[in-house]
Design a protein around this motif. Structure first.
Motif, PDB file in Angstrom:
ATOM      1  N   TYR A 185       1.006  -1.590  -0.565  1.00 13.45           N
ATOM      2  CA  TYR A 185      -0.020  -0.002  -0.420  1.00 13.45           C
ATOM      3  C   TYR A 185       0.970   1.287  -0.120  1.00 13.45           C
ATOM      4  N   PRO A 186       0.094   2.355  -0.189  1.00 16.77           N
ATOM      5  CA  PRO A 186       0.826   3.797  -0.653  1.00 16.77           C
ATOM      6  C   PRO A 186       1.918   4.027   0.414  1.00 16.77           C
ATOM      7  N   MET A 187       2.910   4.367   0.914  1.00 21.25           N
ATOM      8  CA  MET A 187       3.614   5.263   2.919  1.00 21.25           C
ATOM      9  C   MET A 187       3.621   6.137   2.535  1.00 21.25           C
ATOM     10  N   VAL A 188       3.524   7.113   3.442  1.00 18.86           N
ATOM     11  CA  VAL A 188       4.613   8.778   3.911  1.00 18.86           C
ATOM     12  C   VAL A 188       4.463   8.492   5.353  1.00 18.86           C
ATOM     13  N   ILE A 189       6.364   9.002   5.555  1.00 18.44           N
ATOM     14  CA  ILE A 189       6.617   9.479   5.836  1.00 18.44           C
ATOM     15  C   ILE A 189       6.849  10.815   6.560  1.00 18.44           C
ATOM     16  N   PHE A 190       5.857  11.268   7.037  1.00 18.06           N
ATOM     17  CA  PHE A 190       6.505  12.999   7.295  1.00 18.06           C
ATOM     18  C   PHE A 190       7.173  12.429   8.225  1.00 18.06           C
ATOM     19  N   ASN A 191       7.413  14.700   8.907  1.00 19.40           N
ATOM     20  CA  ASN A 191       8.349  14.303   9.900  1.00 19.40           C
ATOM     21  C   ASN A 191       6.743  15.573  10.480  1.00 19.40           C
ATOM     22  N   LEU A 192       7.171  16.005  11.441  1.00 20.88           N
ATOM     23  CA  LEU A 192       6.318  16.511  12.581  1.00 20.88           C
ATOM     24  C   LEU A 192       4.795  17.943  11.981  1.00 20.88           C
ATOM     25  N   ASP A 193       6.052  18.676  11.017  1.00 24.42           N
ATOM     26  CA  ASP A 193       5.724  19.808  10.035  1.00 24.42           C
ATOM     27  C   ASP A 193       4.943  19.638   8.942  1.00 24.42           C
ATOM     28  N   GLY A 194       5.405  17.932   8.924  1.00 23.23           N
ATOM     29  CA  GLY A 194       4.166  17.888   7.683  1.00 23.23           C
ATOM     30  C   GLY A 194       4.628  17.809   6.247  1.00 23.23           C
ATOM     31  N   ARG A 195       6.179  17.779   6.132  1.00 22.96           N
ATOM     32  CA  ARG A 195       6.839  17.719   5.324  1.00 22.96           C
ATOM     33  C   ARG A 195       7.743  16.355   4.820  1.00 22.96           C
ATOM     34  N   VAL A 196       7.433  15.628   3.584  1.00 28.18           N
ATOM     35  CA  VAL A 196       7.876  14.379   3.622  1.00 28.18           C
ATOM     36  C   VAL A 196       9.080  14.347   4.210  1.00 28.18           C
ATOM     37  N   PHE A 197       9.405  12.789   4.136  1.00 23.58           N
ATOM     38  CA  PHE A 197      10.821  12.737   4.501  1.00 23.58           C
ATOM     39  C   PHE A 197      10.769  11.375   3.554  1.00 23.58           C
ATOM     40  N   TYR A 198       9.705  10.405   3.378  1.00 24.87           N
ATOM     41  CA  TYR A 198      10.196   8.971   2.904  1.00 24.87           C
ATOM     42  C   TYR A 198       8.417   9.104   1.980  1.00 24.87           C
ATOM     43  N   LEU A 199       9.001   8.181   1.040  1.00 20.19           N
ATOM     44  CA  LEU A 199       7.919   7.628   0.378  1.00 20.19           C
ATOM     45  C   LEU A 199       8.447   6.501  -0.001  1.00 20.19           C
ATOM     46  N   ASN A 200       7.218   5.392  -0.359  1.00 23.27           N
ATOM     47  CA  ASN A 200       7.840   4.270  -0.996  1.00 23.27           C
ATOM     48  C   ASN A 200       6.909   4.091  -2.761  1.00 23.27           C
ATOM     49  N   SER A 201       7.637   3.218  -3.106  1.00 21.86           N
ATOM     50  CA  SER A 201       7.852   2.349  -4.254  1.00 21.86           C
ATOM     51  C   SER A 201       5.820   2.720  -4.926  1.00 21.86           C
ATOM     52  N   GLU A 202       4.898   1.950  -3.777  1.00 23.64           N
ATOM     53  CA  GLU A 202       3.695   1.913  -4.262  1.00 23.64           C
ATOM     54  C   GLU A 202       3.287   3.618  -4.557  1.00 23.64           C
ATOM     55  N   PHE A 203       3.128   4.259  -3.492  1.00 23.77           N
ATOM     56  CA  PHE A 203       2.676   5.673  -3.081  1.00 23.77           C
ATOM     57  C   PHE A 203       3.276   6.694  -4.886  1.00 23.77           C
ATOM     58  N   THR A 204       3.679   5.940  -4.884  1.00 18.94           N
ATOM     59  CA  THR A 204       4.251   6.796  -6.476  1.00 18.94           C
ATOM     60  C   THR A 204       3.822   6.316  -7.742  1.00 18.94           C
ATOM     61  N   GLU A 205       3.477   5.072  -7.397  1.00 17.24           N
ATOM     62  CA  GLU A 205       2.810   4.166  -8.328  1.00 17.24           C
ATOM     63  C   GLU A 205       1.552   4.811  -8.295  1.00 17.24           C
ATOM     64  N   VAL A 206       1.078   4.850  -7.070  1.00 16.03           N
ATOM     65  CA  VAL A 206      -0.856   5.501  -6.878  1.00 16.03           C
ATOM     66  C   VAL A 206      -0.878   6.251  -7.528  1.00 16.03           C
ATOM     67  N   PHE A 207      -0.017   7.486  -6.738  1.00 21.28           N
ATOM     68  CA  PHE A 207      -0.325   8.867  -6.959  1.00 21.28           C
ATOM     69  C   PHE A 207       0.891   9.512  -8.133  1.00 21.28           C
ATOM     70  N   GLY A 208       1.899   8.781  -8.273  1.00 18.69           N
ATOM     71  CA  GLY A 208       2.475   9.745  -9.088  1.00 18.69           C
ATOM     72  C   GLY A 208       3.933  10.025  -8.890  1.00 18.69           C
ATOM     73  N   TRP A 209       3.969  10.878  -8.085  1.00 18.85           N
ATOM     74  CA  TRP A 209       5.123  11.333  -7.119  1.00 18.85           C
ATOM     75  C   TRP A 209       5.388  10.286  -6.958  1.00 18.85           C
ATOM     76  N   THR A 210       6.861  11.154  -6.830  1.00 17.48           N
ATOM     77  CA  THR A 210       8.412  10.609  -6.481  1.00 17.48           C
ATOM     78  C   THR A 210       9.133  11.773  -5.327  1.00 17.48           C
ATOM     79  N   LEU A 211       9.926  10.106  -4.537  1.00 16.35           N
ATOM     80  CA  LEU A 211      10.688  10.701  -3.333  1.00 16.35           C
ATOM     81  C   LEU A 211      11.140  12.078  -3.734  1.00 16.35           C
ATOM     82  N   GLU A 212      11.994  12.411  -4.721  1.00 18.37           N
ATOM     83  CA  GLU A 212      12.813  13.035  -5.117  1.00 18.37           C
ATOM     84  C   GLU A 212      11.865  14.106  -5.555  1.00 18.37           C
TER      85      GLU A 212
END
Length: 804
Positions: A190-217
């Motif tokens: 399943y799509p997974m995202v790890i956020f910092n406490l300020d709501g900014r992306v620290f990490y997201l997995n490949s399934e997130f990219t597959e479903v939503f289109g955005w990459t970690l970069e």
């Protein structure tokens, strides 16, 4: 040169003594300073060595000796500073500093893995793995800086080294752990995202990219713009709930993809900690349930449409309802069901649903030639069509929209198919959000199948009703004719039977060879007619025959007159009773009360009663009667079934052949099996054997033969009667047959005796070549012994055993 005076010499000597004294003090100070520096160098825990401008090692400390395993006296005064680090001679960083090497030169030796010192001007530092140290593979962080004199000239270089192996191993372990974690997170389906406490992306997995289109970069260190417009408040409340409760187990919402699609998602979130009490950030797992919800909506729609079919007897009302369901499901402004008038080659709108009700009413009044609509192409090709933008071909849609009074922006069309042709189109018009896609095609095709079935049913409904009315009328006429024929047969048959009996009495005084053959031939054919009449009567059981009531009434009314007339001619006698019995036998209804029957005993009795009828045949009959559950059934139809099967088996078996009659238990039921090893039935005839008045051979092959003769055959109604009996009395009859391989065609004829067959050298050859088996399963009688029409009990139901 003037000669110095003594005083002058003395003064100069004192000055020289002072200078010498000061120089000694300076040298001593330098010596002490050098000694202190040497002591400092020796005591420092950082491995260090020094070279002069001739690349000769001048100093090494004990930390260096401990690190490299090389003692000071081995290396001081030499140029072997490389020996501790490399397998062959090459410059160390201190050598490059002494040579005032350029940065490009340093980069060449250290492959770009270096930096300028931030502490010492002209110094450099680097970090790498050394495999030649005596202590084994060691990571060293080393720095080299120039030594300069007062004028700024390089007089040497100092290089320090630090063993950072533990740190590097820890870093490598951390990186491996991170890689394992990333691999694990990427393995999460399943799509997974790890956020910092300020709501900014620290990490997201490949399934997130597959479903939503955005990459970690693209998103690292940024917020994700995936909250649809209008859902900002809901998203803020969800985040507040997460920070408060530390976990959200299930939250159904919607999210945007990079390409603008809106997905239905289920969200699960939690706060993770970096320390015992310090929150590190948020972990969010999302599951795309768009397809699930769409399938659920589709299934619900199909169910609603299916349930609605009987509620809409009028086809147009039903198709309007289906159109409204399509409009709702596909979130479109309109939906149409377009049918083809094949005779006129025109398209018309049978079902419609529009947000604009005026358009919905107007479209049903308009027809189009088949070539003027995209629907015509769908009907011709049988393939769905998506028109994403009608403005790309305005000429094609302009006239259509003018007639409809409606602007079409996009549309989706799928064919309506029957089993053999395409007769219309199901269409959705103007998607409210986004564009029609393949999921819409899939859903519309599902509904189209249901619509097509409804339309086809309605289209042929009137034809079926008309055909049903015609068949019903024909059935009534058929029953009437058969009833009439059955009734009409009874009287002449009865008269002929009586007349033959009278003739026999009248001819008794003449020699039998003058009349007996003729009389027997007449009686035999009369019996055949009576058999047909009896079979028809059994088949038409339950029909209303009025002859019996009419004749009985006449007999009752004319009783005295008939007795008087008979007495005048023949004298007194019980004539009325005899006439009544004859009317009862000929025209009365037969009593068919069920009885409790032990099948083995009954079949054995029937068999014994038939023996004399086929005594002229050379057929071996093998019987085997096992105990079987008793059954409840009227005797008359059971006798006709048993006698008919035995007769059929003997008539289809050549002389010197054999048949088997078996009674046995099959589960909780009694089973009768009659098997002949005769000619068998061709495959085509097997399918129609129970249809009635169907014969397996040409009538001419047996029409003149006696019952039980080989190929005597029948009138084709006997097996139909058995089939009707099976339905009437709840038993099951089955047949399997294989045609004799020596006479495979219907026109082939068996000689009627095994010894006369050119293909069989012995009886076994015939027995293995063909044959037919009839099997009947009877339901067991109830344990209480109660009968449907009478309460009589048969004491024989308590007997068992094997009878042969």
């Amino acid at each position: 040169m003037a000669k110095l005076t003594y005083e002058e010499l003395e003064k100069k000597a004192r000055a020289l003594e002072k200078e010498v004294s000061e120089r000694k003090k300076t040298v001593e100070a330098l010596r002490l300073s050098e000694k202190r520096l040497f002591q400092i160098l020796q005591e420092t825990s950082i491995p260090t060595f020094v070279i002069d401008n001739n690349h000769t090692v001048t100093h090494v400390n004990r930390a260096y000796e401990n690190l490299t395993g090389i003692s000071a006296h081995e290396i001081i005064g030499t140029r072997k500073q490389w020996a501790a680090f490399y397998p062959k001679e090459r410059p160390v960083m201190a050598d490059l500093i002494v040579d005032n090497a350029s940065e490009q030169e340093i980069a060449r030796y250290y492959r770009g893995k270096y930096t300028k010192s931030v502490v010492t001007d002209g110094g450099y530092e680097s970090e790498r793995l050394f495999r030649n140290l005596k202590k084994g593979d060691t990571w060293l962080f080393f720095t080299a800086s120039p030594l300069k004199d007062a004028q700024g000239n390089i007089t040497g270089a100092i290089e320090t080294l630090q063993d950072v192996t533990e740190r590097k191993l820890a870093e490598q372990g951390l990186r491996k752990s991170e890689r394992r974690l990333i691999n694990f997170l990427d393995f999460v389906p399943y799509p997974m995202v790890i956020f910092n406490l300020d709501g900014r992306v620290f990490y997201l997995n490949s399934e997130f990219t597959e479903v939503f289109g955005w990459t970690l970069e693209e998103l690292e260190g940024k917020t994700i713009p995936y909250a649809p417009p209008g859902m900002e408040q809901q998203t803020s409340e969800m985040i507040k709930e997460l920070l408060d409760k530390k976990i959200i187990l299930r939250h159904e919402t919607r999210r945007l993809t990079k390409d603008g699609r809106i997905l239905d998602v289920v969200l699960r979130a939690g706060i993770y900690s970096e320390g015992e009490e310090e929150a590190g950030g948020e972990i969010v797992i999302l599951r795309d349930i768009t397809k699930e919800k769409r399938i659920a909506r589709n299934n619900e729609a199909i169910l609603r449409i299916s349930m609605a079919l009987p509620e809409y007897p009028d086809l147009e009302d039903l198709l309007d309802y289906i159109s409204s369901e399509v409009k709702l499901l596909l979130e479109s402004e309109g939906s149409l069901i377009i049918l083809l008038d094949e005779e006129k080659e025109e398209l018309f709108f049978q079902g419609a649903a529009y947000d604009d009700t005026a358009t919905q009413k107007r479209v049903k009044e308009i027809r189009f030639p088949i070539h003027q609509l995209v629907a015509g192409k769908v009907i011709r090709t049988g393939e769905p069509i998506i028109v994403s933008d009608t403005s790309e071909d305005p000429g094609f849609y302009k006239e259509r929209d003018r007639k409809l009074g409606y602007e079409t922006r996009n549309l989706l069309l799928v064919p309506l198919k029957s089993s053999d042709h395409i007769f219309g189109v199901l269409c959705a018009i103007n998607k409210k959000e986004g564009a029609f896609d393949e999921t819409d095609v899939e859903m519309l095709n599902m509904i189209a199948g249901t619509v097509a079935l409804s339309i086809e049913n309605a289209r042929f409904s009137e034809e079926l009703k008309g055909a049903y009315r015609e068949v019903t009328s024909l059935n009534r006429a058929k029953d009437k004719v058969i009833n009439h024929l059955s009734h009409e047969l009874k009287t002449p048959v009865s008269v002929l039977s009586g007349s033959i009996n009278i003739l026999v009495k009248r001819l008794a005084t003449l020699p039998e060879n003058k009349w007996k053959a003729t009389i027997e031939r007449s009686k035999r054919n009369l019996d055949r007619i009576m058999e047909i009449q009896n079979q028809v009567e059994d088949i038409m059981h339950g029909k209303d025959y009025k002859a019996f009531d009419l004749l009985s009434l006449m007999l009752d009314e004319c009783k005295d007159e008939i007795e008087t007339l008979f007495a005048e001619q023949f004298g007194e006698g019980p004539v009325i009773e005899a006439i009544g019995r004859r009317i009862e036998e000929t025209f009365g209804t037969k009593k068919i009360a069920p009885e409790r029957i032990i099948l083995g005993e009954y079949v054995k009795k029937c068999f014994e009663n038939l023996k004399h009828l086929f005594s002229h045949r050379q057929v071996e009959v093998i019987s085997h009667f096992e105990p079987a559950p008793p059954l409840n059934m009227p005797l008359d139809p059971l006798q006709k079934v048993v006698d008919g099967l035995i007769k059929n088996a003997i008539e289809n078996t050549p002389d010197e052949g054999k048949i088997e009659v078996i009674v046995r238990k099959n589960g909780e039921r009694a089973e009768l099996l009659v098997r002949d090893y005769g000619v068998g039935i061709i495959e085509d005839a097997q399918r129609r054997i129970f249809e009635g008045f169907f014969t397996t051979q040409d009538t001419m092959a047996y029409s003149s033969k006696r019952p039980f003769d080989f190929n005597a055959g029948g009138k084709g109604a006997d097996l139909l009667r058995m089939k009707i009996f099976s339905e009437r009395y709840n038993f099951k009859i089955d047949m399997i047959s294989s045609r004799c391989k020596f006479i495979p065609k219907e026109t082939d004829v068996c000689p009627g005796r095994i010894s006369e067959c050119e293909f069989c050298s012995n009886k076994k050859d015939c027995h293995q070549s063909g044959g037919t088996t009839f099997t009947i399963n009877f339901p067991a009688a109830s344990k209480s012994g109660d009968f449907a029409e009478d309460k009589r009990q048969d004491s024989s139901s308590h007997h068992g055993g094997i009878l042969k």
